[in-house]
Structure formats: structure tokens, C-alpha cells
Design a protein around this motif. Structure first.
Motif, PDB file in Angstrom:
ATOM      1  N   GLN A   1      -5.770  -0.390 -15.706  1.00  0.00           N
ATOM      2  CA  GLN A   1      -5.466  -1.214 -14.548  1.00  0.00           C
ATOM      3  C   GLN A   1      -6.038  -2.626 -14.689  1.00  0.00           C
ATOM      4  O   GLN A   1      -5.401  -3.614 -14.294  1.00  0.00           O
ATOM      5  CB  GLN A   1      -6.001  -0.555 -13.275  1.00  0.00           C
ATOM      6  CG  GLN A   1      -5.283   0.723 -12.881  1.00  0.00           C
ATOM      7  CD  GLN A   1      -3.795   0.506 -12.652  1.00  0.00           C
ATOM      8  OE1 GLN A   1      -3.383  -0.521 -12.110  1.00  0.00           O
ATOM      9  NE2 GLN A   1      -2.978   1.454 -13.096  1.00  0.00           N
TER      10      GLN A   1
ATOM     11  N   SER B   1      -3.798  -4.510 -17.073  1.00  0.00           N
ATOM     12  CA  SER B   1      -2.540  -4.862 -16.405  1.00  0.00           C
ATOM     13  C   SER B   1      -2.741  -6.049 -15.465  1.00  0.00           C
ATOM     14  O   SER B   1      -1.883  -6.944 -15.370  1.00  0.00           O
ATOM     15  CB  SER B   1      -2.004  -3.656 -15.623  1.00  0.00           C
ATOM     16  OG  SER B   1      -1.689  -2.590 -16.493  1.00  0.00           O
TER      17      SER B   1
ATOM     18  N   ASP C   1      -4.890  -3.361  -8.829  1.00  0.00           N
ATOM     19  CA  ASP C   1      -4.536  -2.252  -7.928  1.00  0.00           C
ATOM     20  C   ASP C   1      -5.306  -1.005  -8.339  1.00  0.00           C
ATOM     21  O   ASP C   1      -4.969  -0.357  -9.333  1.00  0.00           O
ATOM     22  CB  ASP C   1      -3.032  -1.983  -7.982  1.00  0.00           C
ATOM     23  CG  ASP C   1      -2.633  -0.827  -7.052  1.00  0.00           C
ATOM     24  OD1 ASP C   1      -3.466  -0.417  -6.223  1.00  0.00           O
ATOM     25  OD2 ASP C   1      -1.490  -0.342  -7.173  1.00  0.00           O
ATOM     26  N   LEU C   2      -6.368  -0.702  -7.606  1.00  0.00           N
ATOM     27  CA  LEU C   2      -7.188   0.474  -7.900  1.00  0.00           C
ATOM     28  C   LEU C   2      -7.165   1.456  -6.734  1.00  0.00           C
ATOM     29  O   LEU C   2      -8.106   2.221  -6.535  1.00  0.00           O
ATOM     30  CB  LEU C   2      -8.635   0.050  -8.207  1.00  0.00           C
ATOM     31  CG  LEU C   2      -8.826  -0.755  -9.499  1.00  0.00           C
ATOM     32  CD1 LEU C   2     -10.289  -1.166  -9.659  1.00  0.00           C
ATOM     33  CD2 LEU C   2      -8.372   0.039 -10.716  1.00  0.00           C
TER      34      LEU C   2
END
Length: 567
Positions: free
Chosen positions: A11, A14, A70-71
Motif C-alpha cells: 500500500q 502504491s 489507503d490502509l
């Protein structure tokens, strides 16, 4: 890397790609465990490393990175600290899943041959054999656990000129070798040595006896076999006391390669790798030179026509590649042999016997020192016997247990052996193996600090607690307190730690991890009541204790250390 860490890294990469372009997305996030609880569970300095190439401040980079990150489902809201560190705190549900998920390693379909221990026939095992045996056992356990097929090889010193001298002394004295123990064999060697040095005729007979031994004379071989048998009986006893899984099936002595030595010379000669020097056949390899710049030879055949241990080690490498089909070869031998193994491996590769696809690794280790900082010896200056060392550790542990009086008298002997031997093993394994360490039995058997008994007591305490709980542990479901979360986070890293040890061949990494787990457990005990809690919290904490017990038990087992249920 664990699934959670892998997901976090993916993540982050990204987010970097989305915010700054694909050329920066290849950077390793370099996730590290947070140094303090207020910094969350993991940190990355990715923003600081991106700041210069992007021409922005680290804080500005961090803000853009977090905005693209976005976690959800993994972490609490992300925090930016200091100049631009990004702190990540895992959700309790994610931590719980990491604890509940069993550690499973898939078979690798590869074979590792590990050479270690290597005692000498007719001599007592001494403190110098402790490190090789303890480190070798731990590495074999870890390599097998992560999916390798492991073949143990105990390269016993059972061949050479000294045996001609000893056989001749046996005949001179009219001895029955079977009546001797290992101490008797060692005294026989000493008498033979004095006889050899004092009487020239005996020396000639001893040298002739070496030829008879190497040529297969039955009388000579029979006496030699008796010496080997007496020695192996003693080695078996020491390994059993040490808790080592080494057996006679793992013994492949120097003598096993005797028939292969001439082929080593012949093949190296054909390959143009040997040069005659002073009557000896030597290999002079590029890159190996003495302090004066002169070439350092590998003496394959001596000037008298005999073979040294270099020839034997060359034959052993060929055996492990050609016959045992090793995909990886590991030698656990002290650091003083570093140059020797560098030359052996280089010569084997030059000869084509050791393909580049097969790594050959010398797992070097330092020296055991006394409290005076010098190599550990008796007051008389003799090398300390391993048997007396193990007996002393067990006796010291027995005395401590007698003082505590927490065990039934009948159980104390077994636990004392587990604690005493475990203390020695842990002290050896807990420091970086390449370093020397001081043999201090008082410190080793202490119940506090980074010691084997401290970890064993943690296991025993958990066993007692779970027994009192009187229920089958379920799953971890509630992790509300920081101490719970810290312990759960550590437990989820067990698999990664074991893999690190398999890759680096550094057992101290596992020791450090287990000590951190035990320390986190102590904090958990202080702040999170278990048996007096209620409902789901109680059930979850019992499950957390069971998971901790399992990790401590399995971790100690990989180190070759017993985990008693009571102490």
C-alpha cells in the motif's frame, strides 16, 4: 515478511506511485518496528528519503503520501511525526488475526547439508566443541522448520598419523583397547607421544604403522576400530546429556574419504590446478596471498606422499554435492578456519566440483573466554572438558531449585538438567556467534535478565496459569490495552524471525526475539489481569497467554532448549 507487513509495504508503494510517479514506487518502504509505544507499531522514513529527489520538505512529502494512502481495514488513522516520519498503528482486529493465524512453512524442495560438532577420536570433547554443536543443532532445527530437508554431518577426526603412533603403543603395551574409556585413550595418546619423541626406533615403527593403517592391514584396522568405538560411546553420552539429536548415523569421519583422496589429486592434476612445490602438490589460487605478498598454497598432497586435511575436505565437498545432492552446504567451524574454507570452496569451484548455484557457507564463531578475558581453561591451563562443564551447570541449577523448593524432590533432577544445560546453550546462542563470550555460570543460570532460565520460567509460569484457568483456550478477540497489543504484535513476528535465522544463520536473532516476548509478557502480567477478568476479555487473554506459551515453547525448541512446565 508477514502478510500484514507485506500488505503495508504494498500500500505504501502504491501511494508513492500515485502521488509522485512510478519511478519512485520501486523504493523499499523499509518498515521498522516503532521504537516507542506512542509511535504506533511500525514506522517508515520513506518521506525523508523522497524529499531530496522531489525537491520538497520531508513533511510536505509525508502529507501527500498519507493523503494517497489507503490502509482501511489495516491501520488506525496514520500519524506524521517529527520531520516526516510516518507512524502506523495496526487495528486490534488485525493484531488478533496475526496471533490466531498458525505459522506454517511450505516445503522448499531443497536439501541443506550441515557439518558441525567434529570431535576427535581418542580425545575428550572439550569446551571448543560446545559452540559448534549448540550452534549447529539450532541451525539444523531452524532450517528444517522453514521447509528444508536437512542432513547432519559430524566430520569426526578419526584418521591420520597419530593413530599409527597409538596403535603401535597399544601393541607395545599389550593393551586391550575395549577395556579403556575415553580418558584411558587420551592417556594412551600422551604416552605414545612421549615414546615417539624419546625413541627413534619407536618413531619409525609408528610411521610404518600409519602406512599399514592406510593400506588396510587387518590387525591395525581392528585396533583402530576399537579406538573409534570407545570414542563414539563417549560422544553418544555427551550428545545425550547436551540434548543434541546427533547420532552415529550422522558420523562421517575423515576415514570415510580415504579411498577418494587419490582421485582428488588426479582430477586436480588433469585440470591443471596443482603445482609441485618442495615435493608437495599444491594449488595456488588467485586472491590468496600472505602478508608479504607471497602466494598461499592449498597443500593437497604432502611431500611424503600423505594427504592432509585439505584433501579430505575437498573430498567431503565432492561427496556432499555428488552423493548427497546438496542444494546448500553449511560448515559450523570456529573463525580460525575462515581462510582454510575460503580456499577449499574456491578450489572446488575452480575444479567445477561446487557449482555457483550451490552456496557453501562457513558459519564462523568466536571463542569461549574465562572471566579473565582469556580462552576458557582450567587453572592448570588445560582445555576444559565438556562433560565437566555440563555436570557443573546441572549441579548449579539443582542447587538453585533446592533453594526455591517449588518442585517435588523427584522432579528436580530432570528440571535441573533442563535448566542447567539450557542456560549454557542460551548463553552461547544469545550473542552474535562471531563474537567471543565470557563463560560465567552464575550469570547464565540467573532467573532474571536475558538468560535461558528466564525464558524457561516464563514458559513454566504460563503453563501454571493456563492450568489454573481450567478451560481450553480459544482465539484472541479483544486487544484493548497497549500491553496486550504489544505482546500480540511481537507474537505475530515469530515466523518472520525464524526465516531471518534461516537466511542469516544467526541464532541470536531468535534469542533476542524470545527475550522481547518474555519482557512484553511481564508487562502484560502487570497491567492486564487474566484469571480475574471476566467474559470475552478473560477468554481472549487466556488465548493470548496460550499463544505466548506456544511461541516460547517452539522458539526454545528451535534453539535446542527444553521448556519445563514447572520450575
Amino acid at each position: 515478511m508477514s502478510a500484514v507487513l507485506s500488505a503495508l509495504a504494498t500500500q505504501l508503494s502504491s501511494a508513492v506511485t500515485a502521488a509522485f510517479g512510478a519511478q519512485y514506487g520501486v523504493l523499499d518502504p523499509e518498515l521498522r518496528a516503532a521504537t516507542r509505544p506512542e509511535f504506533g507499531h511500525y514506522q517508515t522514513n520513506l518521506a525523508l528519503r523522497l524529499a531530496q529527489p522531489l525537491g520538497q520538505s520531508p513533511r510536505a512529502v509525508a502529507e501527500q503520501l498519507v493523503a494517497a494512502l489507503d490502509l482501511s481495514g489495516l491501520c488506525e488513522p496514520v500519524q506524521i511525526a517529527g520531520p516526516g516520519f510516518i507512524n502506523l498503528t495496526l487495528l486490534p482486529s488485525v493484531l488478533a488475526a496475526g496471533v490466531n493465524e498458525p505459522v506454517v512453512f511450505a516445503p522448499r524442495g531443497e536439501r541443506v547439508v550441515v557439518d558441525y560438532s567434529q570431535p576427535n577420536v581418542a580425545k575428550q570433547m572439550h569446551v571448543g566443541h560446545l559452540r559448534s554443536t549448540v550452534i549447529g543443532d539450532a541451525l539444523c532445527n531452524v532450517l528444517r522448520a522453514v521447509g528444508y530437508e536437512v542432513i547432519r554431518q559430524n566430520h569426526v577426526g578419526d584418521w591420520g598419523t597419530q593413530f599409527g603412533m597409538m596403535v603401535e603403543q597399544v601393541l607395545f603395551e599389550g593393551l586391550v583397547v575395549e577395556s579403556l574409556d575415553i580418558e584411558g585413550l587420551q592417556q594412551l595418546y600422551q604416552r605414545g607421544r612421549k615414546h615417539f619423541d624419546a625413541e627413534g626406533n619407536f618413531g619409525d615403527l609408528a610411521r610404518a604403522r600409519v602406512v599399514l593403517l592406510q593400506s588396510g592391514d587387518e590387525e591395525t584396522l581392528a585396533i583402530w576400530r576399537q579406538m573409534v568405538e570407545v570414542s563414539l560411546v563417549e560422544f553418544d553420552r555427551i550428545y545425550a546429556q547436551l540434548g543434541s539429536p546427533l547420532t552415529r548415523a550422522d558420523v562421517v569421519g575423515e576415514s570415510a574419504y580415504n579411498d577418494r583422496l587419490q582421485a582428488v589429486v588426479d582430477d586436480l592434476t588433469v585440470a591443471g590446478l596443482l603445482t609441485e612445490s618442495g615435493g608437495a602438490l599444491c594449488a595456488f589460487l588467485p586472491g590468496f596471498a600472505g602478508r608479504d605478498g607471497s602466494p598461499l598454497p592449498v597443500i593437497v598432497r604432502k611431500s611424503d606422499g600423505g594427504f592432509g586435511y585439505s584433501a579430505t575436505d575437498l573430498a567431503a565437498v565432492r561427496h556432499r554435492v555428488d552423493d548427497l545432492h546438496a542444494n546448500r552446504i553449511v560448515y559450523v567451524v570456529d573463525h580460525r578456519q575462515a581462510l582454510h574454507f575460503q580456499q577449499i570452496f574456491a578450489l572446488c569451484r575452480a575444479a567445477g566440483w561446487l557449482p555457483a548455484t550451490i552456496p557453501a557457507e562457513h558459519v564462523a564463531f568466536g571463542t569461549v573466554l574465562g572471566k579473565d578475558g582469556k580462552p576458557f581453561k582450567t587453572r592448570a591451563g588445560d582445555t576444559i572438558r565438556l562433560a565437566s562443564l555440563l555436570d557443573g551447570a546441572t549441579a548449579r541449577a539443582q542447587a538453585l531449585l533446592d533453594e526455591r523448593e517449588t518442585l517435588e524432590e523427584g522432579a528436580r533432577a530432570a528440571v535441573a538438567a533442563a535448566v542447567g544445560i539450557g542456560a549454557i546453550k542460551y548463553a552461547d546462542l544469545s550473542s552474535d556467534r562471531i563474537n567471543d563470550y565470557v563463560f560465567d555460570l552464575d550469570r547464565m543460570v540467573a532467573m532474571t535478565g536475558n538468560t535461558g532460565p528466564y525464558l524457561q520460567y516464563a514458559h513454566a509460569r504460563l503453563s501454571r496459569l493456563l492450568s489454573k484457568a481450567g478451560e481450553t483456550p480459544g482465539l484472541v478477540t479483544v486487544l484493548e490495552q497497549p500491553a496486550e497489543q504489544r505482546l500480540a504484535l511481537l507474537l505475530s513476528g515469530f515466523g518472520d524471525t525464524v526465516i531471518q535465522v534461516a537466511v542469516t544463520l544467526q541464532p541470536h536473532r531468535l534469542c533476542t526475539y524470545l527475550f522481547e516476548v518474555a519482557a512484553a509478557l511481564s508487562t502484560f502480567y502487570e497491567t492486564c489481569p487474566v484469571l480475574t477478568s471476566e467474559g470475552e476479555v478473560r477468554a481472549s487473554r487466556i488465548a493470548l497467554c496460550a499463544a505466548t506459551r506456544r511461541v516460547v515453547h517452539d522458539g526454545l525448541g528451535l534453539l535446542g532448549i527444553s521448556a519445563p512446565d514447572a520450575m
